[in-house]
Design a protein around this motif. Structure first.
Motif, PDB file in Angstrom:
ATOM      1  N   ASP A  67       0.826  -1.209   0.000  1.00 49.96           N
ATOM      2  CA  ASP A  67       0.000   0.000   0.000  1.00 49.96           C
ATOM      3  C   ASP A  67       0.863   1.264   0.000  1.00 49.96           C
ATOM      4  O   ASP A  67       0.538   2.245  -0.670  1.00 49.96           O
ATOM      5  CB  ASP A  67      -0.953   0.012   1.192  1.00 49.96           C
ATOM      6  N   PHE A  68       1.961   1.242   0.755  1.00 54.82           N
ATOM      7  CA  PHE A  68       2.879   2.374   0.741  1.00 54.82           C
ATOM      8  C   PHE A  68       3.515   2.520  -0.639  1.00 54.82           C
ATOM      9  O   PHE A  68       3.588   3.611  -1.204  1.00 54.82           O
ATOM     10  CB  PHE A  68       3.994   2.205   1.778  1.00 54.82           C
ATOM     11  N   LYS A  69       3.974   1.393  -1.183  1.00 53.38           N
ATOM     12  CA  LYS A  69       4.682   1.392  -2.467  1.00 53.38           C
ATOM     13  C   LYS A  69       3.787   1.900  -3.601  1.00 53.38           C
ATOM     14  O   LYS A  69       4.233   2.637  -4.476  1.00 53.38           O
ATOM     15  CB  LYS A  69       5.191  -0.020  -2.765  1.00 53.38           C
ATOM     16  N   SER A  70       2.519   1.526  -3.579  1.00 51.39           N
ATOM     17  CA  SER A  70       1.589   1.934  -4.636  1.00 51.39           C
ATOM     18  C   SER A  70       1.055   3.351  -4.428  1.00 51.39           C
ATOM     19  O   SER A  70       0.490   3.936  -5.342  1.00 51.39           O
ATOM     20  CB  SER A  70       0.410   0.968  -4.704  1.00 51.39           C
ATOM     21  N   GLY A  71       1.195   3.872  -3.213  1.00 49.16           N
ATOM     22  CA  GLY A  71       0.659   5.195  -2.902  1.00 49.16           C
ATOM     23  C   GLY A  71      -0.752   5.146  -2.346  1.00 49.16           C
ATOM     24  O   GLY A  71      -1.350   6.185  -2.067  1.00 49.16           O
ATOM     25  N   ASP A  72      -1.307   3.934  -2.181  1.00 48.25           N
ATOM     26  CA  ASP A  72      -2.661   3.802  -1.630  1.00 48.25           C
ATOM     27  C   ASP A  72      -2.733   4.201  -0.160  1.00 48.25           C
ATOM     28  O   ASP A  72      -3.782   4.599   0.316  1.00 48.25           O
ATOM     29  CB  ASP A  72      -3.167   2.366  -1.789  1.00 48.25           C
ATOM     30  N   LYS A  73      -1.626   4.061   0.565  1.00 51.72           N
ATOM     31  CA  LYS A  73      -1.589   4.439   1.978  1.00 51.72           C
ATOM     32  C   LYS A  73      -0.692   5.671   2.098  1.00 51.72           C
ATOM     33  O   LYS A  73       0.488   5.626   1.749  1.00 51.72           O
ATOM     34  CB  LYS A  73      -1.032   3.279   2.812  1.00 51.72           C
ATOM     35  N   PRO A  74      -1.240   6.784   2.575  1.00 57.70           N
ATOM     36  CA  PRO A  74      -0.433   7.996   2.690  1.00 57.70           C
ATOM     37  C   PRO A  74       0.652   7.845   3.752  1.00 57.70           C
ATOM     38  O   PRO A  74       0.475   7.133   4.747  1.00 57.70           O
ATOM     39  CB  PRO A  74      -1.455   9.067   3.085  1.00 57.70           C
ATOM     40  N   ALA A  75       1.763   8.497   3.516  1.00 50.36           N
ATOM     41  CA  ALA A  75       2.884   8.423   4.452  1.00 50.36           C
ATOM     42  C   ALA A  75       3.794   9.622   4.260  1.00 50.36           C
ATOM     43  O   ALA A  75       3.763  10.274   3.217  1.00 50.36           O
ATOM     44  CB  ALA A  75       3.671   7.142   4.215  1.00 50.36           C
ATOM     45  N   SER A  76       4.590   9.882   5.268  1.00 53.87           N
ATOM     46  CA  SER A  76       5.556  10.969   5.142  1.00 53.87           C
ATOM     47  C   SER A  76       6.831  10.480   4.451  1.00 53.87           C
ATOM     48  O   SER A  76       7.430  11.207   3.671  1.00 53.87           O
ATOM     49  CB  SER A  76       5.883  11.566   6.511  1.00 53.87           C
ATOM     50  N   ILE A  77       7.219   9.242   4.700  1.00 54.33           N
ATOM     51  CA  ILE A  77       8.465   8.729   4.115  1.00 54.33           C
ATOM     52  C   ILE A  77       8.359   7.296   3.605  1.00 54.33           C
ATOM     53  O   ILE A  77       9.079   6.909   2.690  1.00 54.33           O
ATOM     54  CB  ILE A  77       9.628   8.857   5.129  1.00 54.33           C
ATOM     55  N   MET A  78       7.462   6.500   4.154  1.00 56.73           N
ATOM     56  CA  MET A  78       7.404   5.075   3.802  1.00 56.73           C
ATOM     57  C   MET A  78       7.117   4.823   2.327  1.00 56.73           C
ATOM     58  O   MET A  78       7.582   3.836   1.769  1.00 56.73           O
ATOM     59  CB  MET A  78       6.376   4.333   4.661  1.00 56.73           C
ATOM     60  N   HIS A  79       6.381   5.692   1.681  1.00 60.98           N
ATOM     61  CA  HIS A  79       6.108   5.487   0.265  1.00 60.98           C
ATOM     62  C   HIS A  79       7.400   5.563  -0.547  1.00 60.98           C
ATOM     63  O   HIS A  79       7.561   4.850  -1.530  1.00 60.98           O
ATOM     64  CB  HIS A  79       5.066   6.487  -0.239  1.00 60.98           C
ATOM     65  N   GLN A  80       8.346   6.397  -0.116  1.00 60.91           N
ATOM     66  CA  GLN A  80       9.626   6.498  -0.804  1.00 60.91           C
ATOM     67  C   GLN A  80      10.526   5.320  -0.463  1.00 60.91           C
ATOM     68  O   GLN A  80      11.176   4.748  -1.335  1.00 60.91           O
ATOM     69  CB  GLN A  80      10.323   7.803  -0.438  1.00 60.91           C
ATOM     70  N   ILE A  81      10.572   4.951   0.800  1.00 59.55           N
ATOM     71  CA  ILE A  81      11.438   3.854   1.233  1.00 59.55           C
ATOM     72  C   ILE A  81      11.000   2.543   0.586  1.00 59.55           C
ATOM     73  O   ILE A  81      11.828   1.790   0.065  1.00 59.55           O
ATOM     74  CB  ILE A  81      11.441   3.736   2.770  1.00 59.55           C
ATOM     75  N   SER A  82       9.718   2.259   0.600  1.00 61.00           N
ATOM     76  CA  SER A  82       9.225   0.979   0.074  1.00 61.00           C
ATOM     77  C   SER A  82       9.504   0.820  -1.425  1.00 61.00           C
ATOM     78  O   SER A  82       9.702  -0.289  -1.907  1.00 61.00           O
ATOM     79  CB  SER A  82       7.740   0.809   0.360  1.00 61.00           C
ATOM     80  N   LYS A  83       9.544   1.920  -2.153  1.00 60.04           N
ATOM     81  CA  LYS A  83       9.834   1.855  -3.586  1.00 60.04           C
ATOM     82  C   LYS A  83      11.283   1.480  -3.865  1.00 60.04           C
ATOM     83  O   LYS A  83      11.615   1.086  -4.974  1.00 60.04           O
ATOM     84  CB  LYS A  83       9.500   3.184  -4.263  1.00 60.04           C
ATOM     85  N   GLY A  84      12.135   1.572  -2.859  1.00 59.51           N
ATOM     86  CA  GLY A  84      13.547   1.240  -3.018  1.00 59.51           C
ATOM     87  C   GLY A  84      13.841  -0.248  -2.922  1.00 59.51           C
ATOM     88  O   GLY A  84      14.988  -0.657  -3.091  1.00 59.51           O
ATOM     89  N   TYR A  85      12.822  -1.055  -2.657  1.00 54.72           N
ATOM     90  CA  TYR A  85      13.006  -2.499  -2.504  1.00 54.72           C
ATOM     91  C   TYR A  85      12.222  -3.256  -3.560  1.00 54.72           C
ATOM     92  O   TYR A  85      11.139  -2.842  -3.958  1.00 54.72           O
ATOM     93  CB  TYR A  85      12.528  -2.958  -1.115  1.00 54.72           C
ATOM     94  N   THR A  86      12.763  -4.398  -3.951  1.00 55.03           N
ATOM     95  CA  THR A  86      12.024  -5.286  -4.848  1.00 55.03           C
ATOM     96  C   THR A  86      10.961  -6.009  -4.031  1.00 55.03           C
ATOM     97  O   THR A  86      11.019  -6.028  -2.784  1.00 55.03           O
ATOM     98  CB  THR A  86      12.952  -6.337  -5.487  1.00 55.03           C
ATOM     99  N   ASP A  87      10.016  -6.629  -4.711  1.00 53.92           N
ATOM    100  CA  ASP A  87       8.995  -7.409  -4.002  1.00 53.92           C
ATOM    101  C   ASP A  87       9.634  -8.558  -3.231  1.00 53.92           C
ATOM    102  O   ASP A  87       9.187  -8.901  -2.136  1.00 53.92           O
ATOM    103  CB  ASP A  87       7.948  -7.937  -4.982  1.00 53.92           C
ATOM    104  N   GLU A  88      10.682  -9.143  -3.788  1.00 56.33           N
ATOM    105  CA  GLU A  88      11.377 -10.244  -3.110  1.00 56.33           C
ATOM    106  C   GLU A  88      12.048  -9.753  -1.827  1.00 56.33           C
ATOM    107  O   GLU A  88      12.024 -10.434  -0.807  1.00 56.33           O
ATOM    108  CB  GLU A  88      12.423 -10.886  -4.034  1.00 56.33           C
ATOM    109  N   GLN A  89      12.640  -8.575  -1.879  1.00 53.74           N
ATOM    110  CA  GLN A  89      13.270  -8.015  -0.687  1.00 53.74           C
ATOM    111  C   GLN A  89      12.232  -7.666   0.371  1.00 53.74           C
ATOM    112  O   GLN A  89      12.450  -7.909   1.562  1.00 53.74           O
ATOM    113  CB  GLN A  89      14.097  -6.780  -1.056  1.00 53.74           C
TER     114      GLN A  89
END
Length: 101
Positions: A67-89
C-alpha cells in the motif's frame, strides 16, 4: 574467444545471484534499515508513535508495504522507502519481522 567471454559473463552473473540468495543474513540486513524508526528488530520504543513490526503477521506487513509502495496508503516517508526495494526483498523483510518477538 567471443564464446569464452559470453560463457564467462554468464557464469559471473549466475555466481552473483547465487551468492546473494545464499546470504543467510540478507533478511536481517535489509530489515536493519527499519530500525531508525521502528526500533531494533522491529521493537518500537513505547510512546514513539511508531508501529512495532516485531511479530506482525507477514501478510499484514506485506500488505502495508504494498500500500505504501503503490501510494494507496499515505505516508511521510514510507512510500519512498518501500519503492527502493524489490517485491522479493520486501518479502524477506516481512518474513524476518514476523519471526521476531
Amino acid at each position: 574467444m567471443k564464446i569464452f567471454t559470453t560463457v564467462a559473463t554468464v557464469c559471473l552473473l549466475a555466481a552473483t545471484s547465487t551468492a546473494q540468495a545464499a546470504d543467510p543474513n540478507l533478511a536481517r540486513n535489509l530489515a536493519a534499515t527499519c530500525a531508525n524508526c521502528h526500533g531494533t528488530n522491529g521493537n518500537a520504543v513505547k510512546g514513539s508513535g511508531m508501529d512495532s513490526l516485531a511479530g506482525m503477521e507477514k501478510a499484514k506487513t506485506l500488505q502495508k508495504l504494498a500500500d505504501f509502495k503503490s501510494g494507496d496508503k499515505p505516508a511521510s516517508i514510507m512510500h519512498q522507502i518501500s519503492k527502493g526495494y524489490t517485491d522479493e526483498q520486501l518479502d524477506l523483510i516481512a518474513t524476518y519481522f514476523a519471526a521476531q518477538k
